[in-house]
Design an enzyme around this catalytic site. Structure first.
Site: not given
Length: 249
Positions: A141, A154
């Site tokens: 990501s 995250y």
């Protein structure tokens, strides 16, 4: 001259990006193994992929966080034989404020986005290196490129998996196999269902899938989906902290 269909394993096959990528493989006539926890959902996706041209589709019910990665990988090899491509596409976004207060919530985010995919990646890498072939593609990501208050637990996990896959790619250099981390920006999938969507930086699962599929065959060990995110994140990383700390990102 005829060629054997690609043998493809997709871990986290019920995710939006994984399903869109599986459809691209199905159109090529690939032999697919779909792994995940939800057997009913896997069966529904498998039926759709058969209609789309896959030469064979099997499912494997696996809890990636709880099951031992190496043993599960060896079980898949024993059942299905060697794989040409492996896509690791599972993960959870989690809730940043909860993770800051609840160590179990933080651990869950890190396990799903780093610890588990790292163990799977290492198991796959060992097999690919021994065979001298194979493509490992892992979804990272752009959140891992710089820590932001909105999602740094995250983001930290995604930064870790990116570094690990880059290391595996370096390990593979000159040996035949390849390893790639694909870093999508915000993508319209069930994972982002609660977010406000729209604008030029958002992508569809189908758009990201094209990058993922291409990454299995060519390109460097780090690829952004879409390519514009490479420049965007370079700019974000270069923002001085004095300015960055005043930004609501």
């Amino acid at each position: 001259m005829s060629h054997s269909p690609l043998r493809v394993l997709i871990l986290g096959a019920t995710s939006g990006i994984a399903e869109a990528t599986a459809r691209l493989y199905a159109a090529e006539g690939a032999r697919l193994v779909l792994a995940g926890r939800n057997a009913a959902r896997l069966q529904a996706i498998a039926a759709d992929l058969r209609l789309r041209g896959a030469s064979a589709v099997d499912i494997a019910q696996i809890d990636f966080v709880r099951d031992d990665a190496r043993q599960a990988w060896l079980g898949l090899l024993a059942t299905h034989g060697a794989f040409d491509h492996v896509l690791i596409a599972y993960g959870v976004l989690g809730d940043q404020p909860t993770a800051e207060q609840d160590s179990a919530a933080a651990e869950s985010i890190m396990a799903a986005n780093f610890t588990s995919p790292a163990q799977w990646s290492l198991a796959v890498a060992e097999d690919f290196e021994r065979r001298g072939s194979g493509s490992l593609v892992v979804l990272g990501s752009v959140a891992g490129d710089r820590g932001r208050r909105a999602n740094y637990v995250y983001g930290a996990a995604k930064a870790g998996i990116a570094a690990l896959i880059e290391g595996i790619a370096h390990r593979f250099a000159g040996k035949g196999p390849r390893a790639v981390v694909v870093k999508p920006g915000p993508t319209d999938t069930p994972m982002t269902a609660g977010m406000k969507k729209g604008g030029p930086l958002w992508a569809t699962a189908e758009q990201v899938a094209v990058v993922v599929r291409r990454a299995a065959d060519k390109g460097g060990p780090v690829q952004y989906a879409s390519a514009r995110w490479r420049l965007v994140m370079l700019i974000v990383r270069l923002i001085p902290s004095a300015i960055f700390n005043k930004m609501n990102l």
